[in-house]
Write an enzyme that holds these catalytic residues in place. Structure first.
Site: not given
Ligand code: HPA
Ligand code: ZN
Length: 357
Positions: A21, A23, A216, A294
């Site tokens: 995970h 980005h 989330e 993330d």
């Protein structure tokens, strides 16, 4: 920064990790952002409009005060506008892999947001060409394997997701493995997974891997709808799973990987502290999960910082960490041969640290 005792830090550093995970646009640091803005002649918002853009340091300070996912996303989309050439994407990816390698990552499955680039005139092939070049260099230099996950921005019209999906298909990117799977990100509440049902059904029929951000900021029904309607194989974040005991048990039974992002959840105020996350609950219920960064340039830490934050809050045992490491490998989208190699690395690590049990 991490407050781990030195020995615990080394134990976590050496633990062979997979990241699922991340980005890639979220690894763009303020210093690189300012540098690329200058090189590519991109105007950032004026300081009259937002004084956070006065300097990289001012921007770093603003990143410590996000109040929600949407507040963060406003900065995330502005920042990535400095990425223009294939070489920008290659450097971004290679710098992330370099950092991940230092933190003990052996395999990474990274998200990218093509619509955020094509919508401002940067071609899909420019983005993917750069990322692939970064992946190849990282595998050559560090032995770090990786996969790309094409994310759809859920706040944009479904037609935009469809045309992005078709473009990747037309280039053979799913069939030749350039892109391993699809994901769903950006503003969650008000944009439920079922909006994208058709594209997910098409991907499932074509054997393309599928994940989605769910639970989330959105409630647990975003998770069940992602699983039931979009047939996702993985859940990104999924912290609201704890609000539905039956769903939690189902996710555990099915060995669905949940990709937790502790520091992100704190920065975006989904929880007030890491200790509120369902780490102990997931371990006790046998939920498979990985720990991830993330958007590390925004949320105050890379993957090892996230591992350390979990350890500081939960004081996990060697057995707990081995369970996490094995789940991270088994839930990865690499082939069985690569999984075997990674599982052997975890065995060797557990043997080397057996006095920690
Ligand atoms: N949630 C949703 N979308 C995102 C995130 C996130 O944490 N990071 C980048 N896009
Ligand atoms: Zn995310």
């Amino acid at each position: 920064m991490c407050k781990c005792e030195a020995r615990t830090h080394q134990f976590l550093l050496e633990l062979p990790k997979c990241e699922h995970h991340l980005h890639i646009e979220g690894s763009l640091s303020p210093s690189l952002l300012f540098r690329l803005a200058k090189t590519n002649n991109i105007a950032l918002p004026s300081t009259e409009k937002d004084e956070s853009f006065a300097s990289p340091e001012a921007l770093e300070a603003r990143y410590e005060r996000f109040v929600s996912l949407n507040d963060f996303l406003d900065y995330y989309f502005i920042a990535m506008s400095v990425l223009i050439t294939s070489s920008d994407f290659e450097s971004l990816a290679y710098e992330y892999f370099t950092r991940a390698h230092k933190d003990g990552v052996h395999h990474a499955e990274i998200f990218f947001d093509p619509q955020a680039h094509t919508s401002r005139g940067v071609a899909y092939s420019t983005v993917v060409g750069g990322l692939v070049a970064g992946q190849e260099r990282a595998e050559r230099d560090y032995g770090l394997t990786s996969k790309l996950i094409l994310c759809f921005l859920r706040n944009l019209p479904v037609e935009s997701a469809d045309s992005t999906y078709k473009e990747a298909h037309a280039l053979g990117h799913f069939s030749n493995g350039t892109v391993a799977g699809i994901g769903l990100d950006s503003s969650e509440v008000g944009f439920p997974p079922e909006l994208f049902r058709e594209v997910y059904e098409s991907a499932a029929a074509a054997g393309i891997r599928r994940t989605a951000h769910a639970g989330e900021e959105g409630d647990h029904t975003y998770v069940s709808r992602a699983l039931d309607i979009c047939k996702t194989e993985r859940i990104d974040h999924g912290i609201r799973l704890v609000d539905d005991e039956a769903l939690l048990k189902r996710v555990a039974n099915d060995k669905t990987l949940v990709t937790l992002c502790p520091l992100s959840n704190v920065r975006l105020r989904c929880v007030t502290k890491v200790a509120e996350l369902p780490v102990r609950k997931f371990l006790d219920e046998g939920v498979r999960f990985s720990i991830n960064s993330d958007d590390p340039a925004y949320f105050g830490g890379y993957i090892l910082d996230n591992y350390c934050a979990v350890q500081e809050s939960f004081n996990l045992s060697l057995k707990d960490w081995k369970f996490i490491a094995e789940g991270s490998i088994e839930g990865s989208w690499c082939n069985e041969g690569r999984k075997k190699v990674l599982l052997e690395k975890v065995e060797a690590w557990a043997l080397a640290w057996k006095e920690m049990s």
